[in-house]
Design a protein around this motif. Structure first.
Motif, PDB file in Angstrom:
ATOM      1  N   LYS A 301       0.669  -1.292   0.356  1.00 29.04           N
ATOM      2  CA  LYS A 301       0.209   0.232  -0.212  1.00 29.04           C
ATOM      3  C   LYS A 301       0.589   1.640  -0.221  1.00 29.04           C
ATOM      4  O   LYS A 301       0.502   2.172  -0.557  1.00 29.04           O
ATOM      5  N   ARG A 305       0.105   4.298  -2.622  1.00 30.79           N
ATOM      6  CA  ARG A 305       0.063   5.287  -2.283  1.00 30.79           C
ATOM      7  C   ARG A 305       0.692   6.198  -2.750  1.00 30.79           C
ATOM      8  O   ARG A 305       0.441   7.894  -3.368  1.00 30.79           O
ATOM      9  N   PRO A 315      -4.125   9.823  -2.007  1.00 30.83           N
ATOM     10  CA  PRO A 315      -3.037   8.644  -2.060  1.00 30.83           C
ATOM     11  C   PRO A 315      -3.931   7.519  -1.963  1.00 30.83           C
ATOM     12  O   PRO A 315      -3.492   6.006  -2.415  1.00 30.83           O
ATOM     13  N   ASP A 316      -5.007   7.546  -1.400  1.00 29.59           N
ATOM     14  CA  ASP A 316      -6.150   6.327  -1.453  1.00 29.59           C
ATOM     15  C   ASP A 316      -6.715   5.782  -2.383  1.00 29.59           C
ATOM     16  O   ASP A 316      -8.066   5.082  -2.385  1.00 29.59           O
TER      17      ASP A 316
END
Length: 1119
Positions: A301, A305, A315-316
Motif C-alpha cells: 500500500k 499511495r 493517496p488512497d
C-alpha cells in the motif's frame, strides 16, 4: 471515446458466451475456447477476495528466485565484483565462467522487467526487412524520469516508501531452504543505509540516461556495434549469455544496436563502486514495482499511495476493479479481445469509410508536396514516391478517382483491425497464437507471469527471421493511432474510429474530417517530420534529403521549437515549467500538417457533397465547425502532476497546447474566424521579413556563437572548484538560452574527463529582468533602426528612450530589482556557491553600473562586452565587498594608450593625463552634427583648415578596413564556420589577463560565487549576444539575412561613416609608400560583432574614433 471502449469491452467480458453466440457450440468451437480463456483471465483479476487471501506469497516466490540467482553474501571486490557461476561447457554464445549478473538480468528480462538495460527486438532501421536486437538505456530506473531525482521532496518520500515496502515484505517472507536471505539480514541490520544506497544507485543510473529528446532521435540511438565492442562498454554484463538465454535455439549474431554507448560505459563505472547487497536490493525493488499491481497485500500500500501522489491523485484513490481488469485483459490477450470488440462496435462499411478519408488526405499531401518550395525538386519527387497504390478500390460515383494520384504513393495504411499476424477474424488462428499462454481463473499473478514470458518469447523469436510487416503495434480497441517509419505505414485501430472523432457518412463530414481526418493527416505528416524525414520510401534509415532541403527544414522547424517552448505549465515549485519544443517538435509539426491537409481534403469533398449545419449550431459556418470538431477531439483536463510528467518525457505537447498552437499555425482557422492576423505563426509564407514576424527574442545563435559558448563552458570549468554548486540565471531570449546550453554542454561533459558538475545538479532559472533593452514586441526595419541608433549615440546611450521601448536608465531600474533579490538569496543556505548570469552585453554594463555605482560618463565610455566574455567579481573577505577582477575596456583609455604609443614613435614624451575627466555634453554631438536623417535638421559644423583641402567626392577606392566590413556584409552567417580563427581568437582572449576570460558564450553570463560566510567567492559575467541575424535587421524569417535586406542596409549605413579624403590622407602622410607598406589594418569585429583587442596593432587614433562611432551605432550594437 476511451470510456465508451471500456464499457463495450466490459459488456463483452461479462456477457455469457451462450447469450452473445447462441448458434455456436460452447463446448467444441475454437471461438468458445478463446472466449473462455479471455473470461478466465478477467475472472481471475476480479476475484479480489482470493487475491487478498494469497497476499504477497506469489511475489515473494519471484523475489526468492532473485536471491538464489544473485546472492549477496560475498564481499565486494574490484577484481571480482560479482560471484561467478560454476564452470560450464560452451553453449552457443555463452562461455565458461559467465557471471551471475547476466543470469539475473536475463531472468528479469524474461519476466518483462528491465533492470540495468532495456532490450528490444525489431526492424533494423538501416535494413527494415531484417530484425535486430537493440540494447537501450533504461527509460525509468525507478521514478518515471530522471528529472524526478532532482526533487529532494520526492526523493525523501520515495526513500520512505521503499523502506516501508521492503520491510513489510521481508516480515511476511518465510526462510527458504538455505535459511535467511542476505537481504533480510542486511535490512534488519541497517535498513536506512540500504535504502539510501539503493536510491543513490538509482540516481546515478538516472543521471546516466540520455534525455527523452535524445532517446527519441534516430541519429542518436542508432549505433551498430559488434558483441566485442558492446562488451568493452559494459564488461560486467555478458550480452552473449543473455542472447543465448532468450533468443531462438541456434541463433547467432555479431551485431546489435546500442541506443546509448555512453550510458553503458557509465553503468560499468557505477557497477565498479556498487556493492552486491545494493545491487540485489535494486533487483528486488524493480521486480516489486513491476508486479505490485498483481498482488493484493497491505505491504504494498505505501507504494500505491506514493504512485497516486506522484500522479496528483488522492493517496488512497482506487480505480473501479472492472476497469483495471479490462486493461489487464487487453494488455495480455489483446487480439482475442479485439475480435469480440469489432463484432460489437465496428463494421466493414466503417473500415472502408475510414480508408476513403485517409486516401483523400493522402491526395492532398501529394498536392502539397508538389508545390512545397522549401523542398528541392528531387526530394519532393522522392517524397511523393514514398508509397504505393492503396489496397482499396473506389467505384461509387461520389468518390474521388484516386488511381492516378496514388500511382507513386507508397505509404501503407492499416485501418480498423489486422487480417494477418494474426487475422483476428479467425478464432482458430487466435487459438494457435496464444496456445502457450497458460491462463486459469484462480491464478491472477501466475497469469501475469505466463503472459510476460509469452510476450518476451514472441518478441525474441523474431530474431533470425524477416521482418513481419503485417504485425500491428496496437490492439484494436486502443484509442490511438501511429506512424511507423521503418514500415512506412500508418495504423488506425477501430478504437479511434468512434464519435466524436469518427462518424458515419450520414453525419456532416466536417465533423469526421475535422477530427479523424486531422488524426490521419497527423500520422501522414510524421513521414516528413523531424524523425520521418530520415527514412525513405522503403522505411530505410538514410539521408534521402539533400543539404538544401535539410537546411530549409531546420530553419522552418525552429519556429515550432520556439513557439512551443513559450508554452508552460505550473512546475513543481510553482514557477512556469516550459515545454521542450525540441522534444515535441515531431508531434507539433504533424499536428499542423495534419490539420492543414485534412481541411483541404474536406473542402474538396464538400464541393461535391455539401453537408448541412447541425441544429443549434447554425451560428457557426461549416469551416468553423471543422475546427470546432478538431478542438473538441482534444478537449480534456489534466492534473498538474500529470502535466509536469508530460513535459519531462512525453513527445506530445499538452492537449490545450495542441489546440492553441495548432490553430495559431493554421491559415484556414485564422481566415474562418476572421482573425486580424491571417499569417500562421509557423509554416506560413517563406518571404516574410524577420522584423515583421520574429521577435528579437527568437533570433538564433550563430555557429561561431555555439563554438564560443562551448569554449566558455570549458573555461568556466577551469575556474570552478570541484565542490562548487551552480545556479544559472538567463534572460528570456533564444540566444541566451542557447548560450546557456552551450556553456552547460561542455561544463558537464565527460569528455575528455568526467566532469565534477553533473547536469542534473545545476539549476537554471529564466529571469525576465535580465533581458536586453525593451524595443517593443517587434523591431522596425534596419534603416529605421540605423536612424534611431544615431539619435541614441548623439543623445547618450543611457538616457535615450527607444520609441515604444525603454532607455538604459529604465533597464537600470529592472536590474535594481533583480539585484535586491540576488542579495537576499545570498543569505539562504540552499543558494549555490557560484551564480552565473547569462544576459546581453549592454545589460552587463548596466548590472555593473548598479553594483559599483558607475557614473553615466563612465558607462558611456565603456567598450561593448564581447560575446561569451566573462566579467569576474570576487568577494574580498577583508571588507566584505565584491571586487571587479577585470579591467573593463574603455574607449578613452584605449585612445590615450594609442596616443602615447604614437608620440613615443615620433619622439615626443608622453603627455601627463588630465586629472579632470572630459565630460560629454548630453543632448547633442560634442563636435557638431551633419545629420541627414528623416525630419532632422542639419547642424553646421566649423571647418578646420585641413577640411578645405578635402576632395569633394569620396575616394573611389575603399580602405582595407572598409573592404573588410563590406566582405563581412556579403557573407551569409552559415559561411562562417567559426573554425580555427574564431576558436584561437577566443582561447587567446581567455589567456589575456587584462581582459579576464574573453570570448566564450552567447550573450553574457555573470557568475556570483557564494559560499558560507568565510568562503563567499566571485561574480562572473559573460557578454554580448550572438544572434544569428542582426537584431531588427531585415532578413527572412528564421533564415540568414538577405542581400537586398539586411546586408544591403548594413553596407549602406557603413558607407555613411566618415571616409578619409585623398587630400586629408596626403596631408597626414598616409599615402606615402613607406607608410602604406608598414600600416596594419584589420576588421573591427568578428561575425558575432566582438570587438578586436587592438593591443597588437598600430591603428591610428582616427581609426579608433571610427571604431568607437561604429560601436555606438546600430551596426556596433547588433553585428
Amino acid at each position: 471515446m476511451q470510456e465508451n471502449s471500456q464499457r463495450i469491452l466490459r459488456h463483452v467480458l461479462e456477457t455469457p458466451f451462450s447469450d452473445s453466440h447462441p448458434s455456436t457450440d460452447p463446448d467444441s468451437s475454437h471461438e468458445a475456447t478463446i472466449f473462455y480463456k479471455l473470461k478466465d483471465a478477467y475472472d481471475a483479476c476480479m476475484d479480489e477476495e482470493r487475491l487478498r487471501s494469497l497476499g504477497s506469497r506469489p511475489l515473494l516466490n519471484v523475489l526468492r528466485k532473485i536471491d538464489e540467482l544473485f546472492p549477496a553474501n560475498k564481499p565486494h571486490s574490484a577484481l571480482e565484483p560479482f560471484p561467478k557461476l560454476l564452470p560450464q561447457a560452451q553453449k552457443g554464445l555463452i562461455y565458461e565462467g559467465e557471471n551471475r549478473l547476466a543470469t539475473t538480468v536475463a531472468y528479469l528480462t524474461s519476466l518483462g522487467v528491465d533492470s540495468l538495460v532495456s532490450f528490444s527486438v525489431g526492424a533494423d532501421d538501416r535494413d527494415p526487412d531484417s530484425v535486430v536486437l537493440s540494447i537501450n538505456a533504461l527509460r525509468r530506473p525507478g521514478l518515471p524520469s530522471k528529472e524526478y531525482y532532482e526533487n529532494s521532496d520526492i526523493i525523501d518520500s520515495y526513500s520512505q516508501t521503499i523502506g516501508l515496502v521492503l520491510e513489510a515484505l521481508l516480515l511476511e517472507s518465510e526462510p527458504n531452504t538455505t535459511g535467511r536471505t542476505t537481504l533480510e539480514e542486511r535490512f534488519e541490520a541497517s535498513s536506512e543505509s540500504l535504502v539510501k544506497d539503493l536510491v543513490a544507485f538509482e540516481t546515478k543510473l538516472a543521471a546516466a540516461t540520455p534525455s527523452t529528446e535524445e532517446a527519441e532521435d534516430v541519429t542518436k540511438y542508432y549505433n551498430p556495434k559488434t558483441l566485442e565492442e558492446t562488451k568493452s562498454l559494459l564488461p560486467q554484463l555478458s550480452i552473449q549469455y543473455i542472447i543465448a538465454s532468450l533468443a531462438p535455439p541456434g541463433y547467432t549474431t555479431n551485431r546489435v544496436i546500442v541506443g546509448s554507448p555512453s550510458y553503458l560505459k557509465e553503468v560499468s563505472s557505477i557497477l565498479k563502486t556498487t556493492n552486491a547487497e545494493t545491487l540485489q536490493a535494486y533487483f528486488v525493488w524493480k521486480t516489486v514495482q513491476h508486479y505490485a499491481y498483481r498482488v493484493e497485500d497491505d505491504a504494498l500500500k505505501p507504494l500505491l499511495r506514493f504512485d497516486n501522489e506522484l500522479k496528483g491523485k488522492d493517496p488512497d484513490a482506487t480505480e473501479e476493479r472492472w476497469r483495471t481488469c479490462v486493461k489487464v485483459v487487453d494488455g495480455g490477450l489483446g487480439w482475442i479481445l479485439s475480435k469480440f470488440f469489432i463484432e460489437r462496435a465496428f463494421s466493414e462499411e466503417a473500415k472502408k469509410f475510414g480508408d476513403r478519408i485517409v486516401s483523400d488526405i493522402k491526395a492532398q499531401f501529394i498536392k502539397k508536396l508538389q508545390v512545397t518550395k522549401w523542398m528541392s525538386k528531387d526530394v519532393r519527387q522522392k517524397g511523393i514516391e514514398k508509397g504505393k497504390k492503396p489496397p482499396v478500390s473506389f467505384s461509387n460515383a461520389w468518390e474521388l478517382d484516386m488511381a492516378d494520384c496514388f500511382k507513386v504513393h507508397n505509404i501503407v495504411q492499416k485501418i480498423g483491425y489486422p487480417t494477418k499476424s494474426p487475422d483476428i477474424r479467425d478464432p482458430k488462428e487466435l487459438q494457435d497464437y496464444y496456445e502457450t499462454v497458460n491462463i486459469t481463473s484462480t491464478g491472477f499473478f501466475d497469469n501475469a507471469i505466463s503472459i510476460a514470458r509469452f510476450e518476451v518469447n514472441r518478441e525474441w523469436s523474431a530474431l533470425g527471421k524477416p521482418t513481419d510487416r503485417d504485425e500491428w503495434g496496437m490492439s484494436v480497441p486502443t484509442v490511438n493511432a501511429y506512424y511507423s517509419p521503418a514500415g512506412n505505414e500508418i495504423v488506425f485501430p477501430a478504437g479511434i474510429m468512434q464519435a466524436p472523432v469518427f462518424y458515419d457518412p450520414s453525419i456532416p463530414q466536417y465533423l469526421s474530417y475535422g477530427a479523424f481526418g486531422s488524426v490521419s493527416g497527423h500520422e501522414l505528416s510524421h513521414a516528413f517530420d523531424s524523425t520521418g524525414r530520415h527514412y525513405d520510401e522503403t522505411g530505410n534509415f538514410t539521408d534521402w534529403w539533400n543539404n538544401e532541403t535539410i537546411h530549409a527544414f531546420k530553419e522552418k522547424a525552429q519556429c515550432f521549437v520556439d513557439q512551443y517552448h513559450d508554452f508552460s505549465v505550473p512546475g513543481p515549485d510553482g514557477n512556469p515549467l516550459h515545454l521542450n519544443g525540441r522534444l515535441t517538435l515531431g508531434e507539433n509539426i504533424a499536428d499542423a500538417g495534419g490539420l492543414s491537409a485534412s481541411f483541404d481534403a474536406w473542402r474538396e469533398y464538400e464541393k461535391e457533397h455539401p453537408g448541412e449545419l447541425l441544429p443549434g449550431l447554425q451560428s457557426f459556418s461549416k469551416d468553423q465547425m471543422f475546427f470546432i470538431s478538431y478542438a473538441n477531439w482534444w478537449c480534456g483536463k489534466t492534473r498538474k502532476e500529470a502535466a509536469i510528467d508530460g513535459v519531462y518525457r512525453d513527445p506530445h505537447a499538452p492537449i490545450w497546447a495542441r489546440i492553441i498552437g495548432t490553430m495559431a499555425n493554421s491559415r484556414g482557422f485564422r481566415e474562418s474566424f476572421n482573425c486580424p492576423q491571417k499569417e500562421p505563426t509557423c509554416g506560413g509564407s517563406e518571404n516574410r521579413d524577420i522584423h515583421q514576424t520574429t521577435p528579437d527574442h527568437r533570433v538564433k545563435l550563430t555557429q561561431d556563437g555555439w563554438k564560443q559558448a562551448h569554449a566558455a563552458g570549458l573555461k568556466l570549468r577551469s575556474l570552478l572548484r570541484p565542490d562548487d554548486t551552480l545556479h544559472f540565471f538567463t534572460s528570456p531570449y533564444r540566444r541566451t538560452r542557447e548560450t546557456t546550453e552551450g556553456i552547460l554542454s561542455s561544463l558537464t561533459s565527460s569528455d575528455p574527463s568526467p566532469s565534477p558538475f553533473p547536469r542534473h545538479t545545476i539549476k537554471v532559472y529564466e529571469e525576465p529582468r535580465l533581458r536586453e533593452q525593451d524595443f517593443g514586441n517587434f523591431q522596425p526595419c534596419s534603416a529605421e533602426m540605423s536612424r534611431m541608433w544615431q539619435e541614441r549615440a548623439d543623445y547618450g546611450h543611457f538616457f535615450y528612450r527607444i520609441p515604444n521601448g525603454e532607455s538604459a536608465a529604465d533597464a537600470y531600474d529592472r536590474i535594481s530589482g533583480f539585484n535586491e533579490s540576488l542579495w537576499r538569496s545570498f543569505g539562504e543556505d540552499s543558494f549555490a556557491s557560484v551564480c552565473v548570469l547569462v544576459t546581453h552585453g549592454l545589460m552587463t554594463r548596466v548590472f555593473l553600473m548598479k553594483w559599483y555605482h558607475f557614473s553615466v560618463e563612465y558607462f558611456e565610455d565603456l567598450r561593448n562586452v564581447n560575446h561569451c566574455e566573462f566579467v569576474v567579481m570576487k568577494l574580498n573577505d577583508g571588507n566584505g565587498k565584491y571586487e571587479l577582477k577585470n579591467q573593463l575596456r574603455t574607449w578613452s583609455e584605449l585612445r590615450r594608450e594609442k596616443e602615447r604609443e604614437q608620440e613615443a614613435q615620433e619622439g615626443y614624451g608622453a603627455k601627463p593625463e588630465s586629472p579632470v575627466p572630459v565630460r560629454k555634453r548630453w543632448g547633442g554631438c560634442p563636435d557638431g552634427c551633419q545629420h541627414d536623417g528623416e525630419g532632422r535638421r542639419a547642424n553646421v559644423r566649423r571647418q578646420n583648415t585641413a577640411d578645405l583641402f578635402a576632395d569633394e567626392m569620396p575616394s573611389p577606392t575603399k580602405g582595407k578596413i572598409q573592404q573588410s566590413i563590406d566582405e563581412e556584409g556579403n557573407k551569409d552567417e552559415d559561411e562562417y564556420p567559426g573554425g580555427e580563427h574564431a576558436t584561437s581568437k577566443s582561447l587567446s582572449r581567455y589567456s589575456d589577463a587584462r581582459n579576464g576570460v574573453g570570448d566564450g558564450s552567447p550573450t553574457k553570463a555573470n557568475i556570483l560565487r557564494h559560499l558560507q560566510p568565510s568562503e563567499r567567492r566571485e561574480i562572473l559575467e559573460a557578454g554580448r549576444d550572438g544572434g544569428g541575424s542582426r537584431s531588427g535587421a531585415v532578413s527572412r524569417s528564421g533564415t540568414p539575412s538577405s542581400e537586398e535586406g539586411e546586408d544591403a542596409t548594413a553596407k549602406e549605413h557603413m558607407s555613411m561613416l566618415p571616409v578619409r579624403s585623398s587630400m586629408a590622407m596626403a596631408l597626414s602622410g598616409e599615402l606615402d609608400e613607406a607608410a602604406k607598406s608598414t600600416r596594419k589594418y584589420r576588421a573591427r569585429a568578428d561575425t558575432l560583432g566582438d570587438q578586436s583587442d587592438v593591443d597588437d596593432d598600430t591603428e591610428a587614433v582616427q581609426d579608433l574614433k571610427r571604431q568607437e562611432i561604429t560601436d555606438k551605432s546600430f551596426e556596433g550594437s547588433v553585428l
